[in-house]
Design a protein around this motif. Structure first.
Motif, short mmCIF file in Angstrom:
data_model
loop_
_atom_site.label_atom_id
_atom_site.label_comp_id
_atom_site.label_asym_id
_atom_site.label_seq_id
_atom_site.Cartn_x
_atom_site.Cartn_y
_atom_site.Cartn_z
N UNK A 142 0.83 -1.21 0.00
CA UNK A 142 0.00 0.00 0.00
C UNK A 142 0.86 1.26 0.00
N UNK A 143 1.96 1.23 0.75
CA UNK A 143 2.87 2.37 0.70
C UNK A 143 3.46 2.54 -0.71
N UNK A 144 3.80 1.41 -1.32
CA UNK A 144 4.33 1.47 -2.68
C UNK A 144 3.32 2.02 -3.67
N UNK A 145 2.05 1.57 -3.55
CA UNK A 145 1.00 2.09 -4.43
C UNK A 145 0.85 3.60 -4.26
N UNK A 146 0.85 4.05 -3.00
CA UNK A 146 0.72 5.49 -2.76
C UNK A 146 1.88 6.26 -3.37
N UNK A 147 3.09 5.71 -3.26
CA UNK A 147 4.26 6.37 -3.84
C UNK A 147 4.15 6.43 -5.36
N UNK A 148 3.81 5.30 -5.98
CA UNK A 148 3.69 5.28 -7.44
C UNK A 148 2.57 6.20 -7.91
N UNK A 149 1.44 6.17 -7.21
CA UNK A 149 0.32 7.02 -7.62
C UNK A 149 0.70 8.51 -7.50
N UNK A 150 1.42 8.84 -6.45
CA UNK A 150 1.87 10.22 -6.29
C UNK A 150 2.79 10.63 -7.44
N UNK A 151 3.66 9.70 -7.83
CA UNK A 151 4.59 10.02 -8.91
C UNK A 151 3.87 10.16 -10.24
N UNK A 152 2.86 9.34 -10.45
CA UNK A 152 2.08 9.47 -11.68
C UNK A 152 1.36 10.81 -11.70
N UNK A 153 0.71 11.16 -10.59
CA UNK A 153 0.02 12.44 -10.51
C UNK A 153 0.99 13.60 -10.74
N UNK A 154 2.15 13.54 -10.08
CA UNK A 154 3.12 14.62 -10.21
C UNK A 154 3.62 14.74 -11.64
N UNK A 155 3.88 13.61 -12.27
CA UNK A 155 4.35 13.63 -13.66
C UNK A 155 3.29 14.21 -14.58
N UNK A 156 2.04 13.82 -14.39
CA UNK A 156 0.97 14.35 -15.24
C UNK A 156 0.79 15.84 -15.01
N UNK A 157 0.92 16.27 -13.75
CA UNK A 157 0.76 17.69 -13.48
C UNK A 157 1.90 18.50 -14.06
N UNK A 158 3.09 17.90 -14.12
CA UNK A 158 4.25 18.60 -14.66
C UNK A 158 4.29 18.54 -16.19
N UNK A 159 3.48 17.69 -16.77
CA UNK A 159 3.51 17.52 -18.22
C UNK A 159 2.66 18.59 -18.90
N UNK A 160 2.86 18.80 -20.19
CA UNK A 160 1.99 19.72 -20.92
C UNK A 160 0.54 19.28 -20.81
N UNK A 161 -0.34 20.25 -20.84
CA UNK A 161 -1.76 19.98 -20.66
C UNK A 161 -2.28 18.98 -21.68
N UNK A 162 -1.76 19.02 -22.90
CA UNK A 162 -2.30 18.14 -23.94
C UNK A 162 -1.97 16.67 -23.70
N UNK A 163 -0.98 16.39 -22.83
CA UNK A 163 -0.69 14.99 -22.52
C UNK A 163 -1.87 14.37 -21.80
N UNK A 164 -2.46 15.11 -20.87
CA UNK A 164 -3.60 14.61 -20.12
C UNK A 164 -4.88 14.75 -20.93
N UNK A 165 -5.05 15.90 -21.57
CA UNK A 165 -6.29 16.12 -22.31
C UNK A 165 -6.41 15.18 -23.50
N UNK A 166 -5.28 14.62 -23.96
CA UNK A 166 -5.33 13.67 -25.07
C UNK A 166 -5.82 12.30 -24.67
#
Length: 675
Positions: free
Chosen positions: A97-121
């Motif tokens: 569960x700690x690992x899932x939280x860490x990975x999920x946080x990293x995915x969220x952070x990466x998506x937030x740091x990425x250009x908007x069209x990466x997510x909107x696509x």
């Protein structure tokens, strides 16, 4: 060889290794879980061996004292079996569960740091699946894949050693049977899982497409007489998928059979070799019972390897999807991976830096287009003469930026910005937002506005107006760094926004978009998304400033009242003002606001917009996009966007009174609002 026959492809193995690394597992805790699991299953084996010895020895009617130790050992192993399994579950699930939280946080952070069209696509369901089910599937490989394999291997070696010590030949046969059940069986389970995966993939495509065609084109199919054919085709697809599922079930059934077959062979071989050894006098009768019954418990470990192999296939598929998303975000941003959970900086190119900029402003938001101020347009120079510094061509409203940056815990307002907010001294250079020759538009689409020169600093207020679809929201997203500039530059403190890390931008600029998210928690916690230390008194004041004082007074639990997901239980106007209050909670000196008066009655909207524009008096810079013109007398500068020969451009700019005198269309629009 067919892909369906391969355990895991090289790409899947690489993706799974990467994803497991991103879990950042506590290796010592995982080792503790393996030891606890081994102790639990080992206790089961020891219980079988001890019980077999006790029963066989008791049949010889020895003195009771000789059986005392074995009796106590049976009870001990029986208790430790359940206890160790509980400890193993407790520790392994904490690690996973700690690992899932860490990975999920990293995915969220990466998506937030990425250009908007990466997510909107991506479709919304895809984003949900990759940050939810796929991350969970990667984490499940720890508990359901790696741990059972490690425990089964450790206990298998121990059991073979024990039995081999009593009889070498029986130990060798047991080792072969354990390998048969622990290798061949799981491989067949993996093949079954892959066939099932392919069948589900086919189901998602063909069945969904066929059903949607029948639902959306029912009228046309009926008129053309092709509806029965569509139904028949759908039924054929369903039968084919059912057959594929049946085909996938066969290897799974065979894998289960192999486990039982291997256990039976081990017991039979132990009987044959053990009886012969006993008859020859090389083995005691009591030892015969031990070597025959002990393997029964050893195969408890191999029974878990089939489900573990199935989980491995599913986790590998999920890992491929997660790592593809992370790689896409990193490639689009041109920056070093942020999956390590640390702040990064974008690379040099404008487009390359947008990922970080997108994250820096705080939220991967939605599209918007506006502003096409052209540097060469003389009309804007004439209309805005003398007032150009106030327009600051700064970007308006930034709801999304603020929301997502806060949501990820990045860019939380800093204490140092409080002095800026209060206007102490001159504005710091890092609080000056400039756009020069800016062209805006969504990636992979045309430029909607260009030639824009804007400037925003603390103590100034700017309003941007224009018809819907002209590019106003796109301007805000570009100023906030959420999408790359299509031309020109956006500078924050003299540095291109695309070259700043996310935290620096989100500390200085807050964007509140009209579709920013409201969380299913209390009113207080929704405002703490912007600033974690905001207290109840501040929340009451902020909601009052946003025009929600009466609404707050009517809530059953005040600021502790729970809201439904995305605030579905409140009106659109209340939702908009709640988002505005959250933006005001931030210490960022520059506010970009997108249509803050939307969904409000005319009087309330005008009063709110005027109050927001006067926020400059507290030392903050405000740039807002609006369709309302009447309250813009409070703005230092009004920028009017309109269609040009090509992309949109600035038709006029200047104070509200100046535009009333010099721009007939503007004066007429204001008169219509006041009529």
């Amino acid at each position: 060889m067919s892909r369906s026959l391969l355990p895991l492809t090289p790409a899947e193995r690489r993706a799974l290794r990467r994803a497991v690394d991103l879990l950042d597992l506590d290796r010592w805790r995982f080792l503790l879980a393996v030891l606890a699991g081994t102790a639990g299953l080992g206790s089961a084996v020891a219980l079988s061996a001890t019980a077999a010895w006790l029963i066989a020895r008791a049949s010889q009617m020895p003195p009771v004292l000789e059986l005392g130790v074995a009796s106590v050992a049976v009870r001990t192993f029986g208790i430790s079996r359940g206890l160790m399994r509980y400890v193993e579950r407790l520790v392994s699930h904490e690690v996973a569960l700690r690992g899932m939280a860490t990975l999920r946080e990293r995915v969220y952070t990466t998506l937030a740091d990425a250009p908007t069209d990466v997510v909107s696509g991506l479709r919304r369901g895809d984003v949900l699946a990759r940050t939810g089910a796929d991350v969970d599937a990667v984490g499940d490989v720890v508990v359901r894949g790696l741990l059972p394999a490690a425990v089964a291997a450790a206990v298998g070696v121990g059991t073979v050693t024990l039995v081999g010590w009593l009889h070498l030949g029986i130990g060798a046969v047991l080792a072969g049977c354990l390998l048969l059940a622990g290798v061949v069986g799981p491989l067949l389970s993996m093949r079954a899982a892959r066939l099932d995966e392919l069948a589900q993939l086919e189901a998602r495509t063909e069945l969904s497409a066929g059903a949607m065609t029948m639902v959306e084109g029912a009228a046309e199919l009926t008129v053309s007489g092709r509806l029965p054919q569509a139904r028949t085709a759908l039924a054929v697809t369903e039968r084919r998928l059912a057959q594929a599922k049946d085909t996938a079930a066969r290897p799974a059934a065979l894998a289960a059979g192999i486990d039982n077959l291997a256990m039976g062979l081990a017991v039979l071989a132990a009987l044959v070799l053990g009886v012969r050894a006993t008859a020859a006098g090389t083995m005691e009768a009591v030892e015969l019972a031990v070597v025959v019954l002990t393997p029964l418990a050893a195969f408890e470990g191999t029974a878990l390897l089939g489900p573990a192999a199935t989980q491995l296939v599913r986790s590998a598929g999920a890992a491929v999807r997660v790592t593809e998303l992370l790689d896409r975000a990193r490639a689009a941003g041109g920056a070093t991976a942020r999956t390590a959970g640390t702040a990064g900086t974008a690379d040099t190119a404008d487009t390359a830096g947008t990922a970080d900029t997108a994250g820096t402003a705080g939220t991967a938001g939605t599209a918007g287009t506006e502003e096409g101020q052209r540097a060469g347009t003389r009309r804007e120079e004439v209309a805005g003469a003398g007032k150009q510094p106030r327009s600051r061509r700064e970007g308006v409203g930034a709801p999304r930026t603020q929301l997502r940056s806060r949501r990820e815990g990045v860019g939380a307002p800093r204490t140092q910005l409080r002095s800026r907010r209060e206007g102490v001294g001159g504005p710091p250079a890092s609080s000056l937002l400039r756009a020069r020759g800016l062209a805006v538009g969504w990636p992979r689409s045309g430029v909607v506005a260009n030639g824009l020169d804007l400037e925003l600093r603390p103590g100034r207020s700017v309003a941007v107006v224009g018809p819907s679809g002209i590019g106003k929201t796109t301007l805000l997203l570009t100023l906030a760094g959420l999408i790359p500039a299509r031309g020109g530059e956006v500078l924050l403190g003299g540095t291109p926004v695309s070259e700043l890390d996310r935290r620096s931008v989100s500390d200085a600029v807050v964007l509140t978009a009209e579709d920013a998210h409201v969380f299913a928690t209390t009113v207080l916690e929704n405002l703490r998304v912007a600033r974690g230390d905001v207290d109840e008194a501040e929340v009451v004041d902020l909601l009052g400033r946003a025009g929600l004082g009466t609404w707050l007074a009517g809530l059953p639990d005040g600021v502790h009242t729970l809201l439904d997901p995305d605030a579905t239980s409140i009106s659109g106007g209340e939702r908009r003002r709640l988002l505005l209050a959250r933006a005001l909670a931030s210490h960022a000196p520059l506010l970009l606001l997108d249509e803050p008066g939307e969904h409000l009655d005319t009087a309330t909207a005008d009063r709110l917009i005027a109050d927001l524009l006067r926020t400059r008096d507290s030392g903050r810079g405000v740039l807002l996009v609006t369709h309302r013109l009447a309250p813009l007398a409070a703005a230092d500068e009004v920028v009017v966007l309109g269609p040009g020969p090509g992309p949109a451009t600035v038709l006029a700019r200047g104070p509200h009174e100046y535009l009333l005198e010099t721009l007939p269309a503007y004066r007429w629009a204001v008169e219509q609002e006041e009529a």
